[in-house]
Motif scaffolding. Structure first.
Motif, PDB file in Angstrom:
ATOM      1  N   THR A 287       0.838  -1.187   0.000  1.00 15.32           N
ATOM      2  CA  THR A 287       0.000   0.000   0.000  1.00 15.32           C
ATOM      3  C   THR A 287       0.878   1.243   0.000  1.00 15.32           C
ATOM      4  N   GLY A 288       0.305   2.391  -0.335  1.00 11.13           N
ATOM      5  CA  GLY A 288       1.071   3.628  -0.397  1.00 11.13           C
ATOM      6  C   GLY A 288       2.087   3.597  -1.524  1.00 11.13           C
ATOM      7  N   ASP A 289       3.197   4.304  -1.333  1.00 11.44           N
ATOM      8  CA  ASP A 289       4.219   4.402  -2.373  1.00 11.44           C
ATOM      9  C   ASP A 289       4.803   3.047  -2.764  1.00 11.44           C
ATOM     10  N   ALA A 290       4.801   2.099  -1.865  1.00 15.80           N
ATOM     11  CA  ALA A 290       5.323   0.770  -2.191  1.00 15.80           C
ATOM     12  C   ALA A 290       4.552   0.146  -3.346  1.00 15.80           C
ATOM     13  N   ALA A 291       3.260   0.462  -3.444  1.00 16.78           N
ATOM     14  CA  ALA A 291       2.402  -0.104  -4.487  1.00 16.78           C
ATOM     15  C   ALA A 291       2.219   0.813  -5.678  1.00 16.78           C
ATOM     16  N   HIS A 292       2.083   2.136  -5.424  1.00 21.74           N
ATOM     17  CA  HIS A 292       1.631   3.019  -6.507  1.00 21.74           C
ATOM     18  C   HIS A 292       2.166   4.444  -6.369  1.00 21.74           C
ATOM     19  N   ALA A 293       3.442   4.604  -6.048  1.00 17.41           N
ATOM     20  CA  ALA A 293       3.991   5.958  -5.905  1.00 17.41           C
ATOM     21  C   ALA A 293       3.717   6.775  -7.159  1.00 17.41           C
ATOM     22  N   PRO A 294       3.109   7.969  -7.014  1.00 14.90           N
ATOM     23  CA  PRO A 294       2.846   8.812  -8.180  1.00 14.90           C
ATOM     24  C   PRO A 294       3.995   9.776  -8.481  1.00 14.90           C
ATOM     25  N   SER A 295       4.946   9.911  -7.557  1.00 13.93           N
ATOM     26  CA  SER A 295       6.076  10.859  -7.544  1.00 13.93           C
ATOM     27  C   SER A 295       5.645  12.155  -6.885  1.00 13.93           C
ATOM     28  N   PHE A 296       6.610  12.842  -6.276  1.00 17.99           N
ATOM     29  CA  PHE A 296       6.279  14.077  -5.549  1.00 17.99           C
ATOM     30  C   PHE A 296       5.817  15.186  -6.499  1.00 17.99           C
ATOM     31  N   LEU A 297       6.047  15.025  -7.807  1.00 20.18           N
ATOM     32  CA  LEU A 297       5.621  16.059  -8.754  1.00 20.18           C
ATOM     33  C   LEU A 297       4.105  16.206  -8.797  1.00 20.18           C
ATOM     34  N   THR A 298       3.369  15.170  -8.446  1.00 14.83           N
ATOM     35  CA  THR A 298       1.904  15.242  -8.504  1.00 14.83           C
ATOM     36  C   THR A 298       1.308  15.909  -7.271  1.00 14.83           C
ATOM     37  N   GLY A 299       2.027  15.917  -6.160  1.00 11.26           N
ATOM     38  CA  GLY A 299       1.470  16.446  -4.921  1.00 11.26           C
ATOM     39  C   GLY A 299       0.382  15.569  -4.334  1.00 11.26           C
TER      40      GLY A 299
END
Length: 398
Positions: A287-299
């Motif tokens: 869950t979270g970034d481990a599964a679906h990190a969008p990158s910090f560019l998306t906010g």
């Protein structure tokens, strides 16, 4: 389901939120965290859309809102440190959004978890995971062995749980062209709830000031078509790479490089997305970034982590078995994660991190438009990503 034993790997936004709601839903939860304590500090992040509902239900909304950094001022500087453009972030946010230093959010979540008396093991991490017929056997680096009904990997982009379960990181990551390092330095400009930014093509220096008058969060961001390989724990190599990229740059950069040299704690990483076909296997789920990190560019990373972790815990509560719960968790959450990841194709990160001269020119035009907008124009100029809201019980009324 209830009374199942769950091990959560990671004590950041996703891990703490998962643990809270799993406990709330009747599960026996243990958290294991590699660090020696909950990490503080960090740059400002956003809690948005449906995530607002969740922090309200957790009873921490009032605390977070009291530390809200909304309407931060952004000052664009030239090479002589003169302000050439300025704007606030109100044109890019919903008025219900909460912007808060990352450490303040994790500490608020941690406090909520502590009140539940959830067990947390610090200075440790999962060494091995072995799937059983009806659960998982884990061994920690400390030698502790135990069986659980479920393991939740909430340990970020560089997830150890994902590596042990699905394979090497490079099979699931997409590099987006930026590298960044963050650290804390003296607030020598006496800033308060504002940021100063200096950019040259492909290189940007930023200082964020929250409410701490003694220090600021500094970032040095550079663009590179090819992702550099640097061991994420090798601080000296990080420093060497960044100093080479920013040598002979003007503006605020020399001051930041001096502070970087002295800093003992820095964070270096790349703008990377995590893209996976499946988030679960053998009673192990991400869950979270481990599964679906969008990158910090998306906010959107923090909000997606909170939302996904809530949905995971809710599905585990409502389904009769773990397989059905994990399947429905992915069915509900994947469309939201994928839409936010694809939003990067139309993102406006060039305003803060222009990659080349063309984006520098484009940024100048946009900044002039922002400066000339009235408050009414800003409210009408919809820059809010409507995909923040998900159709799900208790989360659909934002």
């Amino acid at each position: 389901m209830e009374n199942k034993k769950v091990l959560v790997s990671g004590a950041s936004m996703a891990g703490l939120t998962s643990a809270y709601w799993l406990n709330e839903n009747g599960f026996d939860v243990t958290i294991v965290e590699r660090a020696s304590k909950i990490r503080g500090g960090g740059y400002p992040i956003d809690v948005r859309g449906s995530a607002i509902n969740i922090v309200q239900m957790m009873g921490i909304h009032e605390e977070l809102n009291a530390q809200n950094l909304n309407n931060m001022k952004f000052n664009i500087l030239d090479s002589q440190n003169n302000i050439i453009s300025k704007f606030t972030d109100e044109s890019m946010k919903d008025n219900k959004d909460i912007e808060i230093p990352r450490g303040d959010l994790t500490h608020a979540l941690y406090k909520a978890v502590q009140e539940k008396n959830i067990k947390i093991i610090f200075n440790d991490s999962i060494k091995t995971i072995v799937a059983l017929n009806n659960g998982v056997e884990t061994e920690l680096e400390s030698g502790i062995k135990k069986q659980y009904d479920l393991v939740v990997g909430a340990d970020g982009i560089h997830s150890n749980t994902r590596k042990l379960t699905f394979g090497e990181e490079e099979n699931f990551t997409k590099y987006l062209g930026h590298c960044f390092t963050g650290f804390t330095m003296e607030n020598y400009l006496d800033m308060h709830k504002e940021a100063v930014i200096y950019s040259e093509a492909g290189r940007t220096a930023i200082m964020y000031a929250t409410e701490n008058k003694e220090s600021v969060h500094a970032f040095l961001v550079f663009s590179d078509e090819k992702e550099p390989f640097v061991n994420h724990r090798n601080i000296e190599k990080h420093k060497e790479l960044v100093k080479n990229k920013f040598k002979n740059i003007s503006g605020i950069v020399p001051k930041l490089l001096e502070a970087l040299d002295k800093s003992e704690e820095i964070f270096f990483d790349t703008t990377t997305q995590v893209i996976m076909d499946d988030w679960s296997k053998d009673n192990i789920v991400l869950t979270g970034d481990a599964a679906h990190a969008p990158s910090f560019l998306t906010g959107q990373g923090s909000s997606l982590a909170i939302i996904g972790s809530y949905i995971l815990a809710n599905e585990l509560k409502n389904k009769n078995n773990i397989d059905d719960a994990l399947s429905n968790y992915e069915k509900v959450m994947k469309p939201l994660a994928e839409i936010n990841q694809k939003a990067i194709e139309n993102e406006g990160s060039f305003i803060l991190y222009p990659k080349n001269e063309e984006e520098m020119e484009k940024r100048s035009i946009i900044l002039k438009q922002l400066e000339n907008m009235s408050t009414e124009d800003m409210e009408a100029h919809d820059m809010i990503d409507i995909t923040r809201v998900i159709e799900y019980p208790n989360l659909s009324n934002q």
